[in-house]
Design a protein around this motif. Structure first.
Motif, mmCIF file in Angstrom:
data_model
loop_
_atom_site.group_PDB
_atom_site.id
_atom_site.type_symbol
_atom_site.label_atom_id
_atom_site.label_comp_id
_atom_site.label_asym_id
_atom_site.label_seq_id
_atom_site.Cartn_x
_atom_site.Cartn_y
_atom_site.Cartn_z
ATOM 1 N N MET A 116 0.847 -1.180 0.000
ATOM 2 C CA MET A 116 0.000 0.000 0.000
ATOM 3 C C MET A 116 0.879 1.225 0.000
ATOM 4 S SD MET A 116 -1.536 2.628 2.195
ATOM 5 C CE MET A 116 -0.507 2.238 3.527
ATOM 6 N N ALA A 117 0.413 2.195 -0.698
ATOM 7 C CA ALA A 117 1.142 3.456 -0.764
ATOM 8 C C ALA A 117 0.236 4.582 -0.290
ATOM 9 C CB ALA A 117 1.593 3.731 -2.192
ATOM 10 N N ILE A 118 0.847 5.586 0.299
ATOM 11 C CA ILE A 118 0.139 6.821 0.601
ATOM 12 C C ILE A 118 0.562 7.786 -0.495
ATOM 13 C CG2 ILE A 118 -0.144 8.720 2.214
ATOM 14 C CD1 ILE A 118 0.523 6.694 4.457
ATOM 15 N N LEU A 119 -0.418 8.216 -1.282
ATOM 16 C CA LEU A 119 -0.148 9.083 -2.425
ATOM 17 C C LEU A 119 -0.717 10.474 -2.199
ATOM 18 C CD1 LEU A 119 -1.181 6.688 -5.354
ATOM 19 C CD2 LEU A 119 1.095 6.997 -4.375
ATOM 20 N N THR A 120 -0.218 11.416 -2.952
ATOM 21 C CA THR A 120 -0.864 12.725 -3.021
ATOM 22 C C THR A 120 -1.937 12.623 -4.105
ATOM 23 O OG1 THR A 120 0.608 13.571 -4.739
ATOM 24 C CG2 THR A 120 1.298 13.898 -2.422
ATOM 25 N N ILE A 121 -2.813 13.584 -4.142
ATOM 26 C CA ILE A 121 -3.856 13.578 -5.168
ATOM 27 C C ILE A 121 -3.240 13.709 -6.560
ATOM 28 C CG2 ILE A 121 -4.370 16.061 -5.109
ATOM 29 C CD1 ILE A 121 -7.067 13.338 -5.201
ATOM 30 N N GLU A 122 -2.132 14.435 -6.664
ATOM 31 C CA GLU A 122 -1.444 14.588 -7.949
ATOM 32 C C GLU A 122 -0.842 13.252 -8.410
ATOM 33 O OE1 GLU A 122 -1.896 18.446 -5.991
ATOM 34 O OE2 GLU A 122 -0.984 16.586 -5.277
ATOM 35 N N GLU A 123 -0.276 12.502 -7.478
ATOM 36 C CA GLU A 123 0.274 11.177 -7.816
ATOM 37 C C GLU A 123 -0.833 10.220 -8.219
ATOM 38 O OE1 GLU A 123 4.208 11.125 -4.904
ATOM 39 O OE2 GLU A 123 2.251 10.563 -4.078
ATOM 40 N N LEU A 124 -1.963 10.301 -7.530
ATOM 41 C CA LEU A 124 -3.094 9.445 -7.883
ATOM 42 C C LEU A 124 -3.573 9.756 -9.298
ATOM 43 C CD1 LEU A 124 -5.197 7.304 -7.077
ATOM 44 C CD2 LEU A 124 -6.627 9.195 -6.251
ATOM 45 N N ALA A 125 -3.647 11.038 -9.638
ATOM 46 C CA ALA A 125 -4.095 11.434 -10.975
ATOM 47 C C ALA A 125 -3.221 10.817 -12.059
ATOM 48 C CB ALA A 125 -4.099 12.962 -11.098
ATOM 49 N N GLN A 126 -1.941 10.667 -11.788
ATOM 50 C CA GLN A 126 -1.021 10.093 -12.770
ATOM 51 C C GLN A 126 -1.116 8.574 -12.868
ATOM 52 O OE1 GLN A 126 2.790 11.560 -11.525
ATOM 53 N NE2 GLN A 126 2.373 13.648 -12.207
ATOM 54 N N THR A 127 -1.584 7.912 -11.805
ATOM 55 C CA THR A 127 -1.593 6.448 -11.796
ATOM 56 C C THR A 127 -2.946 5.827 -12.126
ATOM 57 O OG1 THR A 127 -2.032 6.364 -9.419
ATOM 58 C CG2 THR A 127 0.278 6.362 -10.099
ATOM 59 N N ALA A 139 -10.193 1.394 -6.729
ATOM 60 C CA ALA A 139 -8.808 1.580 -7.168
ATOM 61 C C ALA A 139 -7.983 2.334 -6.131
ATOM 62 C CB ALA A 139 -8.774 2.335 -8.492
ATOM 63 N N ALA A 140 -8.651 3.112 -5.261
ATOM 64 C CA ALA A 140 -7.948 3.896 -4.244
ATOM 65 C C ALA A 140 -8.959 4.374 -3.211
ATOM 66 C CB ALA A 140 -7.248 5.096 -4.877
ATOM 67 N N LEU A 161 -3.879 -1.326 -2.032
ATOM 68 C CA LEU A 161 -4.617 -0.170 -2.525
ATOM 69 C C LEU A 161 -4.050 1.118 -1.929
ATOM 70 C CD1 LEU A 161 -8.292 -1.467 -2.304
ATOM 71 C CD2 LEU A 161 -6.957 -1.026 -4.374
ATOM 72 N N PRO A 162 -3.889 2.149 -2.753
ATOM 73 C CA PRO A 162 -3.350 3.407 -2.237
ATOM 74 C C PRO A 162 -4.382 4.189 -1.431
ATOM 75 C CG PRO A 162 -3.809 3.601 -4.565
ATOM 76 C CD PRO A 162 -4.083 2.172 -4.198
ATOM 77 N N PHE A 163 -3.882 4.958 -0.477
ATOM 78 C CA PHE A 163 -4.682 5.870 0.327
ATOM 79 C C PHE A 163 -4.204 7.287 0.045
ATOM 80 C CE2 PHE A 163 -5.792 2.083 2.523
ATOM 81 C CZ PHE A 163 -6.965 2.330 3.208
ATOM 82 N N ILE A 164 -5.151 8.200 -0.024
ATOM 83 C CA ILE A 164 -4.856 9.607 -0.228
ATOM 84 C C ILE A 164 -5.535 10.362 0.909
ATOM 85 C CG2 ILE A 164 -5.208 11.623 -1.713
ATOM 86 C CD1 ILE A 164 -5.183 8.068 -3.071
ATOM 87 N N PHE A 165 -4.758 11.128 1.665
ATOM 88 C CA PHE A 165 -5.333 11.942 2.725
ATOM 89 C C PHE A 165 -5.949 13.187 2.106
ATOM 90 C CE2 PHE A 165 -1.930 9.752 5.202
ATOM 91 C CZ PHE A 165 -2.764 9.095 6.097
ATOM 92 N N TRP A 166 -7.143 13.562 2.596
ATOM 93 C CA TRP A 166 -7.840 14.731 2.087
ATOM 94 C C TRP A 166 -8.336 15.553 3.269
ATOM 95 C CZ3 TRP A 166 -7.754 16.551 -2.618
ATOM 96 C CH2 TRP A 166 -8.641 17.565 -2.978
ATOM 97 N N ASP A 167 -8.005 16.817 3.274
ATOM 98 C CA ASP A 167 -8.417 17.724 4.341
ATOM 99 C C ASP A 167 -9.936 17.711 4.438
ATOM 100 O OD1 ASP A 167 -9.027 19.881 5.998
ATOM 101 O OD2 ASP A 167 -7.533 21.193 5.094
ATOM 102 N N GLU A 168 -10.437 17.312 5.584
ATOM 103 C CA GLU A 168 -11.888 17.179 5.716
ATOM 104 C C GLU A 168 -12.530 18.304 6.520
ATOM 105 O OE1 GLU A 168 -13.072 14.680 9.592
ATOM 106 O OE2 GLU A 168 -12.648 13.464 7.862
ATOM 107 N N ARG A 169 -11.795 19.380 6.750
ATOM 108 C CA ARG A 169 -12.385 20.491 7.515
ATOM 109 C C ARG A 169 -13.715 20.904 6.899
ATOM 110 N NH1 ARG A 169 -7.181 24.336 8.249
ATOM 111 N NH2 ARG A 169 -6.518 23.163 6.436
#
Length: 159
Positions: free
Chosen positions: A1-12, A69-70, A103-111
């Protein structure tokens, strides 16, 4: 498992791959799913938390069934941007999930995602009891929709 940024996810990501949104709470996990075109987030039934092992099994069975997929997981940072105990718990959950899935995880600011979800449910005239049942999945849907909108913007910028 990878922790990706949203930009990295967009590329994969490949075309027609769905993404799941998670709102991790202490008692429940709110779930949402994207459509295959990744335009819309739809709330799914809330998962009641039991123990990590059981929670992980249910979550991974859901991911397999829905061909996820993620995962976009809400990161509950404080309003001032600082990280409190809930951020640490979320990061620990993701680290431990990493031992169980590729499966990759992407952290997203949930404020404010819960505030937005509550407002939307109020506007739909959902009763207080029903709001309590649905708030976590509605928040997961807001988290996921924010990430989907960002993915769409990244795709348009790349084209």
């Amino acid at each position: 498992m990878a922790i990706l940024t949203i930009e990295e996810l967009a590329q994969t990501l490949q075309p027609a791959q769905a993404i799941a949104g998670l709102d991790l709470g202490t008692k429940t996990i709110g779930l949402a799913m994207s459509d295959l075109s990744r335009r819309f987030a739809t709330p799914r039934p809330v998962l009641k938390r039991v123990k990590f092992t059981q929670d992980a099994e249910v979550l991974l069975a859901f991911a397999e069934k829905e061909k996820v997929a993620a995962f976009i997981i809400g990161l509950p940072v404080n309003m001032d941007g600082s990280a409190g105990p809930r951020v640490q718990a979320t990061r620990a959950f993701v680290r431990t999930m990493g031992e169980k899935t590729a499966l990759p995880f992407i952290f997203w600011d949930e404020r404010l995602s819960t505030v937005a979800a509550e407002r939307a449910l109020l506007e739909m005239d959902v009763s207080r009891a029903k709001r309590a049942e649905r708030i976590d999945s509605a928040a997961a849907s807001f988290i996921l929709q924010g990430a989907l909108d960002r993915l769409s913007a990244l795709t348009r910028a790349a084209d």
